[in-house]
Scaffold this active site. Structure first.
Site, mmCIF file in Angstrom:
data_model
loop_
_atom_site.group_PDB
_atom_site.id
_atom_site.type_symbol
_atom_site.label_atom_id
_atom_site.label_comp_id
_atom_site.label_asym_id
_atom_site.label_seq_id
_atom_site.Cartn_x
_atom_site.Cartn_y
_atom_site.Cartn_z
ATOM 1 N N GLY A 55 -72.191 52.437 30.324
ATOM 2 C CA GLY A 55 -72.011 53.743 30.956
ATOM 3 C C GLY A 55 -73.274 54.298 31.586
ATOM 4 O O GLY A 55 -73.342 55.484 31.907
ATOM 5 N N ALA A 57 -74.646 53.774 34.571
ATOM 6 C CA ALA A 57 -74.478 54.220 35.955
ATOM 7 C C ALA A 57 -73.859 55.616 35.995
ATOM 8 O O ALA A 57 -74.289 56.473 36.766
ATOM 9 C CB ALA A 57 -73.617 53.230 36.739
ATOM 10 N N CYS A 79 -73.839 55.388 48.207
ATOM 11 C CA CYS A 79 -73.690 54.304 47.237
ATOM 12 C C CYS A 79 -72.208 54.067 46.939
ATOM 13 O O CYS A 79 -71.474 55.006 46.642
ATOM 14 C CB CYS A 79 -74.436 54.672 45.953
ATOM 15 N N TYR A 81 -70.806 52.671 44.384
ATOM 16 C CA TYR A 81 -70.417 53.012 43.010
ATOM 17 C C TYR A 81 -70.063 54.499 42.929
ATOM 18 O O TYR A 81 -69.064 54.881 42.324
ATOM 19 C CB TYR A 81 -71.531 52.690 41.994
#
Length: 106
Positions: A55, A57, A79, A81
């Protein structure tokens, strides 16, 4: 002490290099300020393979979005993500996303 759960990692803001990072600097989120410092463009989130699935990120994103909100900044989720994973899971942050297309102004 956390009972049964993992303690949240400490995220450090490294303003000079435009990053939020874990204390060991192995996982990080890179950003650039745009539009006279009023917009945070989140460019890249990196977590090394040995630390994925923890976790990190998400914690990095939370630190960056909380920072942006407390400093009245808007966010551009460059980004993948952030745009594809973090924001769909955390739609409450959509309120601080930058609305206009900045590419025509850079």
């Amino acid at each position: 002490m956390a009972s049964g759960g993992r303690e949240a990692p400490k995220i450090v803001w490294s303003e000079k290099v435009g990053r939020f990072e874990t204390e060991d600097k192995e996982a990080y989120l890179e950003y650039e300020l745009r539009d006279g410092g009023r917009v945070m463009d989140i460019l890249h989130t990196y977590v090394p393979p040995t630390k994925r699935g923890l976790g990190l990120a998400s914690h990095l994103c939370l630190a960056a979005f909380s920072h942006a909100q407390s400093h009245s900044l808007y966010v551009i989720p460059t980004c993948s993500y952030v745009s594809d994973t973090f924001l769909p899971r955390n739609p409450s942050w959509n309120s601080i996303l930058h609305k206009k297309d900045l590419k025509s102004h850079i």
